[in-house]
Design a protein around this motif. Structure first.
Motif, PDB file in Angstrom:
ATOM      1  N   ALA A  51       0.837  -1.210   0.000  1.00 24.46           N
ATOM      2  CA  ALA A  51       0.000   0.000   0.000  1.00 24.46           C
ATOM      3  C   ALA A  51       0.871   1.260   0.000  1.00 24.46           C
ATOM      4  O   ALA A  51       0.570   2.227  -0.696  1.00 24.46           O
ATOM      5  CB  ALA A  51      -0.930  -0.003   1.210  1.00 24.46           C
ATOM      6  N   ALA A  52       1.952   1.243   0.779  1.00 21.56           N
ATOM      7  CA  ALA A  52       2.847   2.398   0.827  1.00 21.56           C
ATOM      8  C   ALA A  52       3.533   2.608  -0.520  1.00 21.56           C
ATOM      9  O   ALA A  52       3.655   3.745  -0.993  1.00 21.56           O
ATOM     10  CB  ALA A  52       3.879   2.220   1.935  1.00 21.56           C
ATOM     11  N   LEU A  53       3.989   1.520  -1.148  1.00 22.61           N
ATOM     12  CA  LEU A  53       4.621   1.631  -2.465  1.00 22.61           C
ATOM     13  C   LEU A  53       3.633   2.133  -3.518  1.00 22.61           C
ATOM     14  O   LEU A  53       3.986   2.947  -4.375  1.00 22.61           O
ATOM     15  CB  LEU A  53       5.184   0.273  -2.898  1.00 22.61           C
ATOM     16  CG  LEU A  53       6.475  -0.165  -2.221  1.00 22.61           C
ATOM     17  CD1 LEU A  53       6.794  -1.617  -2.563  1.00 22.61           C
ATOM     18  CD2 LEU A  53       7.615   0.738  -2.639  1.00 22.61           C
ATOM     19  N   THR A  54       2.407   1.671  -3.435  1.00 22.99           N
ATOM     20  CA  THR A  54       1.378   2.118  -4.375  1.00 22.99           C
ATOM     21  C   THR A  54       1.116   3.616  -4.205  1.00 22.99           C
ATOM     22  O   THR A  54       1.061   4.359  -5.195  1.00 22.99           O
ATOM     23  CB  THR A  54       0.075   1.319  -4.174  1.00 22.99           C
ATOM     24  OG1 THR A  54       0.352  -0.067  -4.394  1.00 22.99           O
ATOM     25  CG2 THR A  54      -1.020   1.773  -5.126  1.00 22.99           C
ATOM     26  N   ALA A  55       0.997   4.070  -2.974  1.00 16.61           N
ATOM     27  CA  ALA A  55       0.755   5.494  -2.711  1.00 16.61           C
ATOM     28  C   ALA A  55       1.940   6.335  -3.182  1.00 16.61           C
ATOM     29  O   ALA A  55       1.755   7.397  -3.800  1.00 16.61           O
ATOM     30  CB  ALA A  55       0.497   5.720  -1.226  1.00 16.61           C
ATOM     31  N   ALA A  56       3.164   5.880  -2.925  1.00 14.37           N
ATOM     32  CA  ALA A  56       4.356   6.625  -3.346  1.00 14.37           C
ATOM     33  C   ALA A  56       4.448   6.688  -4.868  1.00 14.37           C
ATOM     34  O   ALA A  56       4.819   7.727  -5.435  1.00 14.37           O
ATOM     35  CB  ALA A  56       5.612   5.978  -2.767  1.00 14.37           C
ATOM     36  N   THR A  57       4.093   5.609  -5.529  1.00 15.93           N
ATOM     37  CA  THR A  57       4.132   5.575  -6.996  1.00 15.93           C
ATOM     38  C   THR A  57       3.083   6.511  -7.582  1.00 15.93           C
ATOM     39  O   THR A  57       3.366   7.250  -8.535  1.00 15.93           O
ATOM     40  CB  THR A  57       3.923   4.133  -7.504  1.00 15.93           C
ATOM     41  OG1 THR A  57       4.935   3.301  -6.928  1.00 15.93           O
ATOM     42  CG2 THR A  57       4.016   4.065  -9.015  1.00 15.93           C
ATOM     43  N   ARG A  58       1.901   6.510  -7.009  1.00 17.47           N
ATOM     44  CA  ARG A  58       0.857   7.445  -7.480  1.00 17.47           C
ATOM     45  C   ARG A  58       1.288   8.890  -7.283  1.00 17.47           C
ATOM     46  O   ARG A  58       1.075   9.731  -8.154  1.00 17.47           O
ATOM     47  CB  ARG A  58      -0.462   7.178  -6.759  1.00 17.47           C
ATOM     48  CG  ARG A  58      -1.154   5.947  -7.248  1.00 17.47           C
ATOM     49  CD  ARG A  58      -2.550   5.803  -6.668  1.00 17.47           C
ATOM     50  NE  ARG A  58      -3.223   4.698  -7.313  1.00 17.47           N
ATOM     51  CZ  ARG A  58      -3.799   3.685  -6.673  1.00 17.47           C
ATOM     52  NH1 ARG A  58      -3.814   3.666  -5.358  1.00 17.47           N
ATOM     53  NH2 ARG A  58      -4.370   2.724  -7.338  1.00 17.47           N
ATOM     54  N   HIS A  59       1.912   9.186  -6.157  1.00 17.03           N
ATOM     55  CA  HIS A  59       2.409  10.539  -5.880  1.00 17.03           C
ATOM     56  C   HIS A  59       3.479  10.929  -6.908  1.00 17.03           C
ATOM     57  O   HIS A  59       3.471  12.046  -7.427  1.00 17.03           O
ATOM     58  CB  HIS A  59       2.952  10.622  -4.462  1.00 17.03           C
ATOM     59  CG  HIS A  59       3.441  11.975  -4.082  1.00 17.03           C
ATOM     60  ND1 HIS A  59       2.597  13.048  -3.898  1.00 17.03           N
ATOM     61  CD2 HIS A  59       4.691  12.452  -3.882  1.00 17.03           C
ATOM     62  CE1 HIS A  59       3.314  14.120  -3.593  1.00 17.03           C
ATOM     63  NE2 HIS A  59       4.587  13.778  -3.589  1.00 17.03           N
ATOM     64  N   SER A  60       4.363  10.015  -7.210  1.00 20.12           N
ATOM     65  CA  SER A  60       5.406  10.263  -8.204  1.00 20.12           C
ATOM     66  C   SER A  60       4.790  10.554  -9.575  1.00 20.12           C
ATOM     67  O   SER A  60       5.216  11.476 -10.282  1.00 20.12           O
ATOM     68  CB  SER A  60       6.342   9.063  -8.286  1.00 20.12           C
ATOM     69  OG  SER A  60       7.360   9.278  -9.225  1.00 20.12           O
ATOM     70  N   LEU A  61       3.781   9.789  -9.937  1.00 18.60           N
ATOM     71  CA  LEU A  61       3.097  10.013 -11.219  1.00 18.60           C
ATOM     72  C   LEU A  61       2.425  11.389 -11.254  1.00 18.60           C
ATOM     73  O   LEU A  61       2.462  12.077 -12.283  1.00 18.60           O
ATOM     74  CB  LEU A  61       2.063   8.909 -11.480  1.00 18.60           C
ATOM     75  CG  LEU A  61       2.652   7.575 -11.930  1.00 18.60           C
ATOM     76  CD1 LEU A  61       1.598   6.477 -11.852  1.00 18.60           C
ATOM     77  CD2 LEU A  61       3.224   7.684 -13.331  1.00 18.60           C
ATOM     78  N   GLU A  62       1.837  11.806 -10.140  1.00 21.50           N
ATOM     79  CA  GLU A  62       1.220  13.135 -10.067  1.00 21.50           C
ATOM     80  C   GLU A  62       2.274  14.225 -10.252  1.00 21.50           C
ATOM     81  O   GLU A  62       2.033  15.214 -10.960  1.00 21.50           O
ATOM     82  CB  GLU A  62       0.512  13.321  -8.725  1.00 21.50           C
ATOM     83  CG  GLU A  62      -0.745  12.509  -8.570  1.00 21.50           C
ATOM     84  CD  GLU A  62      -1.297  12.549  -7.148  1.00 21.50           C
ATOM     85  OE1 GLU A  62      -0.818  13.354  -6.324  1.00 21.50           O
ATOM     86  OE2 GLU A  62      -2.224  11.766  -6.862  1.00 21.50           O
TER      87      GLU A  62
END
Length: 109
Positions: A51-62
């Motif tokens: 979940a943390a990796l998914t959130a960090a990846t989404r933030h990076s994409l933003e």
């Protein structure tokens, strides 16, 4: 702005746009991989890490999307707070930076 400066900026932005687009593709593939992992091992730590990796990846994409949008709009490299130029050294380290250091420190409180 002189014609030479404008041409130089266009070349720099083309390279930056290509680099950001590549990173966008990498992060998109990473997000797809993370979201397709459906094996529940029963380990709450693993679920938390995913979940943390998914959130960090989404933030990076933003952040990447925002930088690409600012390049397209012509506002890339300008601080969203004071509208001064963000130093090139900062943009080299954080190409998605929206604020100069003083304004970022104000944002962080």
């Amino acid at each position: 702005m002189s014609v030479e400066t404008e041409v130089s900026d266009q070349g720099r932005f083309a390279g930056l746009r290509a680099s950001l687009s590549e990173e966008f593709a990498v992060q998109t593939a990473r997000l797809k991989e993370l979201t397709e992992i459906s094996a529940d091992t029963g380990d709450p730590g693993e679920a938390h890490n995913r979940a943390a990796l998914t959130a960090a990846t989404r933030h990076s994409l933003e952040q990447i999307t925002g930088a690409l949008r600012r390049i397209a709009e012509g506002s890339y490299g300008r601080c969203a707070g004071c509208e001064d130029a963000i130093p090139a050294e900062r943009l080299e380290v954080l190409p998605h930076a929206r604020f100069c250091v003083p304004c970022q420190q104000k944002q962080n409180g």
